[in-house]
Scaffold this motif. Structure first.
Motif, PDB file in Angstrom:
ATOM      1  N   UNK A 185      -0.578 -15.879   6.156  1.00 45.83           N
ATOM      2  CA  UNK A 185       0.555 -15.336   5.392  1.00 45.83           C
ATOM      3  C   UNK A 185       1.810 -16.196   5.523  1.00 45.83           C
ATOM      4  N   UNK A 186       1.821 -17.106   6.494  1.00 45.93           N
ATOM      5  CA  UNK A 186       2.947 -18.025   6.596  1.00 45.93           C
ATOM      6  C   UNK A 186       2.861 -19.166   5.608  1.00 45.93           C
ATOM      7  N   UNK A 187       1.679 -19.344   5.009  1.00 55.77           N
ATOM      8  CA  UNK A 187       1.479 -20.469   4.100  1.00 55.77           C
ATOM      9  C   UNK A 187       1.055 -20.046   2.697  1.00 55.77           C
ATOM     10  N   UNK A 188       0.515 -18.839   2.552  1.00 58.81           N
ATOM     11  CA  UNK A 188      -0.012 -18.398   1.265  1.00 58.81           C
ATOM     12  C   UNK A 188       0.475 -16.993   0.927  1.00 58.81           C
ATOM     13  N   UNK A 189       0.623 -16.719  -0.363  1.00 58.86           N
ATOM     14  CA  UNK A 189       0.891 -15.367  -0.834  1.00 58.86           C
ATOM     15  C   UNK A 189      -0.434 -14.619  -0.801  1.00 58.86           C
ATOM     16  N   UNK A 190      -0.562 -13.592   0.056  1.00 61.71           N
ATOM     17  CA  UNK A 190      -1.876 -12.949   0.209  1.00 61.71           C
ATOM     18  C   UNK A 190      -2.387 -12.302  -1.065  1.00 61.71           C
ATOM     19  N   UNK A 191      -1.504 -11.691  -1.848  1.00 62.08           N
ATOM     20  CA  UNK A 191      -1.974 -11.040  -3.069  1.00 62.08           C
ATOM     21  C   UNK A 191      -2.434 -12.062  -4.097  1.00 62.08           C
ATOM     22  N   UNK A 192      -1.689 -13.155  -4.207  1.00 60.96           N
ATOM     23  CA  UNK A 192      -2.103 -14.203  -5.146  1.00 60.96           C
ATOM     24  C   UNK A 192      -3.443 -14.805  -4.731  1.00 60.96           C
ATOM     25  N   UNK A 193      -3.590 -15.061  -3.438  1.00 60.93           N
ATOM     26  CA  UNK A 193      -4.834 -15.665  -2.964  1.00 60.93           C
ATOM     27  C   UNK A 193      -6.012 -14.705  -3.114  1.00 60.93           C
ATOM     28  N   UNK A 194      -5.799 -13.423  -2.823  1.00 60.28           N
ATOM     29  CA  UNK A 194      -6.876 -12.444  -3.016  1.00 60.28           C
ATOM     30  C   UNK A 194      -7.241 -12.334  -4.487  1.00 60.28           C
ATOM     31  N   UNK A 195      -6.246 -12.458  -5.364  1.00 61.66           N
ATOM     32  CA  UNK A 195      -6.525 -12.466  -6.792  1.00 61.66           C
ATOM     33  C   UNK A 195      -7.423 -13.627  -7.174  1.00 61.66           C
ATOM     34  N   UNK A 196      -7.144 -14.794  -6.584  1.00 62.13           N
ATOM     35  CA  UNK A 196      -7.987 -15.967  -6.856  1.00 62.13           C
ATOM     36  C   UNK A 196      -9.410 -15.748  -6.345  1.00 62.13           C
ATOM     37  N   UNK A 197      -9.530 -15.203  -5.139  1.00 60.88           N
ATOM     38  CA  UNK A 197     -10.850 -15.030  -4.537  1.00 60.88           C
ATOM     39  C   UNK A 197     -11.704 -14.009  -5.284  1.00 60.88           C
ATOM     40  N   UNK A 198     -11.052 -13.057  -5.942  1.00 59.83           N
ATOM     41  CA  UNK A 198     -11.794 -11.985  -6.625  1.00 59.83           C
ATOM     42  C   UNK A 198     -11.784 -12.144  -8.141  1.00 59.83           C
ATOM     43  N   UNK A 199     -11.285 -13.255  -8.639  1.00 56.96           N
ATOM     44  CA  UNK A 199     -11.208 -13.440 -10.083  1.00 56.96           C
ATOM     45  C   UNK A 199     -10.286 -12.446 -10.753  1.00 56.96           C
ATOM     46  N   UNK A 200      -9.282 -11.976  -9.990  1.00 49.21           N
ATOM     47  CA  UNK A 200      -8.310 -11.031 -10.540  1.00 49.21           C
ATOM     48  C   UNK A 200      -8.742  -9.576 -10.452  1.00 49.21           C
ATOM     49  N   UNK A 201      -9.943  -9.317  -9.969  1.00 54.20           N
ATOM     50  CA  UNK A 201     -10.466  -7.948  -9.930  1.00 54.20           C
ATOM     51  C   UNK A 201      -9.837  -7.118  -8.819  1.00 54.20           C
ATOM     52  N   UNK A 202      -9.520  -7.741  -7.709  1.00 54.64           N
ATOM     53  CA  UNK A 202      -9.019  -7.022  -6.551  1.00 54.64           C
ATOM     54  C   UNK A 202     -10.118  -6.746  -5.551  1.00 54.64           C
ATOM     55  N   UNK A 203      -9.749  -6.262  -4.377  1.00 52.92           N
ATOM     56  CA  UNK A 203     -10.715  -6.045  -3.304  1.00 52.92           C
ATOM     57  C   UNK A 203     -11.270  -4.621  -3.370  1.00 52.92           C
ATOM     58  N   UNK A 204     -12.505  -4.481  -2.932  1.00 50.55           N
ATOM     59  CA  UNK A 204     -13.157  -3.171  -2.967  1.00 50.55           C
ATOM     60  C   UNK A 204     -12.772  -2.303  -1.777  1.00 50.55           C
ATOM     61  N   UNK A 205     -12.639  -2.928  -0.610  1.00 49.99           N
ATOM     62  CA  UNK A 205     -12.275  -2.202   0.608  1.00 49.99           C
ATOM     63  C   UNK A 205     -11.270  -3.043   1.386  1.00 49.99           C
ATOM     64  N   UNK A 206     -10.195  -2.411   1.823  1.00 49.49           N
ATOM     65  CA  UNK A 206      -9.193  -3.072   2.654  1.00 49.49           C
ATOM     66  C   UNK A 206      -9.007  -2.257   3.925  1.00 49.49           C
ATOM     67  N   UNK A 207      -8.741  -2.959   5.010  1.00 43.45           N
ATOM     68  CA  UNK A 207      -8.469  -2.307   6.296  1.00 43.45           C
ATOM     69  C   UNK A 207      -7.117  -2.802   6.780  1.00 43.45           C
ATOM     70  N   UNK A 208      -6.163  -1.894   6.974  1.00 46.42           N
ATOM     71  CA  UNK A 208      -4.843  -2.279   7.465  1.00 46.42           C
ATOM     72  C   UNK A 208      -4.790  -1.980   8.953  1.00 46.42           C
ATOM     73  N   UNK A 209      -4.701  -3.037   9.762  1.00 47.95           N
ATOM     74  CA  UNK A 209      -4.818  -2.892  11.216  1.00 47.95           C
ATOM     75  C   UNK A 209      -3.551  -3.243  11.971  1.00 47.95           C
ATOM     76  N   UNK A 210      -2.488  -3.628  11.282  1.00 43.41           N
ATOM     77  CA  UNK A 210      -1.298  -4.128  11.970  1.00 43.41           C
ATOM     78  C   UNK A 210      -0.263  -3.058  12.276  1.00 43.41           C
ATOM     79  N   UNK A 211      -0.240  -1.973  11.496  1.00 44.19           N
ATOM     80  CA  UNK A 211       0.820  -0.995  11.637  1.00 44.19           C
ATOM     81  C   UNK A 211       2.131  -1.433  11.033  1.00 44.19           C
TER      82      UNK A 211
END
Length: 370
Positions: free
Chosen positions: A241-267
């Protein structure tokens, strides 16, 4: 009374102090355990620092592993000499416990955070005879010997104390991350799973996802070393996250579809918003990371209306009596390689281990009792 040593957290100190203490013999529904090892979790540190509602002074610790020395008259789950892992407490009687979801026990908060038995008593006394909070998460395992709620005890097949010590973190952090994926989110074949926060719980979620038929497992963090470890544990892609926009990169990885399951572990609320915003239609985010009490999060309500879901998850929605032995088997088979997160410390170095955990130098410190 039984004399032993325990690491006591006292109010305003911000450190643990090893003291000679007295422990009562186990009551009818309790077990006396000789602790072999115990993991340190951030919940222990937050409690030590007075950030949670647990009253101090108290004996903390909630990822214990040890050997049963004696049992109360009504105990049936274990017997003297059994190797055991220690985990959270639950009542066993409410509708959640009866339906196989003890992590959602109606009395989870008081049973695990009050550092007392349900009747308000505690098994610990200090050298002056003053009460010390005990049965934290049913166990208070920052002690050489401790009295444990039977509901917090799970017998396991450990070859020796060395293996038992390595299994200690299964009792909370690892079952939380793995269970969040396997028990709650359950990604289907080819699913894209994104894990926000690659600490001990987040990396455990990566390990859990690697046990499924997920097609892509993406770990998101700002620490390069953690992302390297995530790749070794089964992540197919990482985002710094210090080097990439996570939403933009996830969009690239999924072809714009978005992720099916996300786990938020940081609080961290900002990461929770990213996790929600990353979802595909029908996607789901599991909220595992616990921020300070009263923290608010935000999301676009309209974005949720086409089937996206937010689910809070405690302890991986695990039924420990069945789930922990299954995790032991997965670890032995090489399919749950969490060893890279663990660093062992002698018990007298508890404050050094806690500092390394607080600063992120070590993901999962484990104290060893000689």
């Amino acid at each position: 009374m039984i004399e032993t040593q325990a690491a006591v957290a006292r109010p305003g100190v911000g450190a643990f102090t090893w003291e000679t203490v007295q422990v009562e013999p186990p009551r009818a529904d309790e077990v006396l355990v000789r602790i072999v090892a115990v993991g340190i979790c951030h919940t222990d540190l937050a409690t030590r620092d007075g950030l949670l509602h647990t009253r101090l002074p108290a004996v903390l610790g909630h990822e214990g592993a040890g050997v049963v020395e004696s049992v109360g008259a009504e105990v049936t789950r274990v017997r003297e000499g059994d190797a055991v892992l220690l985990t959270f407490s639950s009542c066993g009687r409410c509708r959640w416990c009866r339906s196989g979801h003890p992590a959602y026990c109606a009395t989870f908060i008081p049973r695990n955070f009050d550092a007392a038995r349900p009747d308000g008593s505690t098994p610990f006394r200090d050298a002056g005879g003053e009460p010390l909070g005990g049965r934290f998460f049913g166990q208070s395992s920052f002690a050489r010997r401790t009295v444990v709620d039977e509901r917090s005890v799970v017998p396991v097949d450990a070859r020796d104390d060395e293996e038992l010590a390595l299994l200690a973190p299964l009792g909370c952090g690892i079952q939380t991350g793995v269970g969040a994926v396997l028990n709650e989110l359950r990604p289907g074949g080819g699913a894209v799973v994104a894990v926000f926060g690659a600490g001990a719980v987040g990396l455990s979620a990566v390990l859990g996802a690697a046990l499924t038929q997920a097609g892509e497992i993406v770990a998101i963090d700002q620490h390069a070393a953690r992302l390297d470890l995530a790749r070794r544990m089964g992540a197919t892609a990482t985002i710094d996250t210090g080097e990439q926009d996570p939403l933009a990169r996830l969009g690239e990885l999924t072809g714009g579809r978005g992720v099916d399951r996300a786990v938020e572990c940081s609080g961290v609320p900002a990461l929770l918003r990213w996790a929600v915003d990353s979802l595909s239609v029908g996607g789901e985010v599991g909220v595992v990371g616990a921020p300070p009490v009263g923290t608010d999060g935000t999301f676009d309500v309209n974005f949720l209306l086409n089937g996206r879901r937010i689910r809070g998850i405690t302890e991986g929605d695990s039924d420990p009596e069945a789930f922990l032995p299954a995790l032991v088997r997965q670890h032995r088979s090489g399919r749950l390689p969490y060893d890279g997160m663990v660093r062992s410390y002698s018990a007298d170095r508890i404050d050094a281990a806690a500092e390394d955990a607080a600063t992120g130098q070590v993901l999962k410190p484990v104290l060893r009792f000689g």
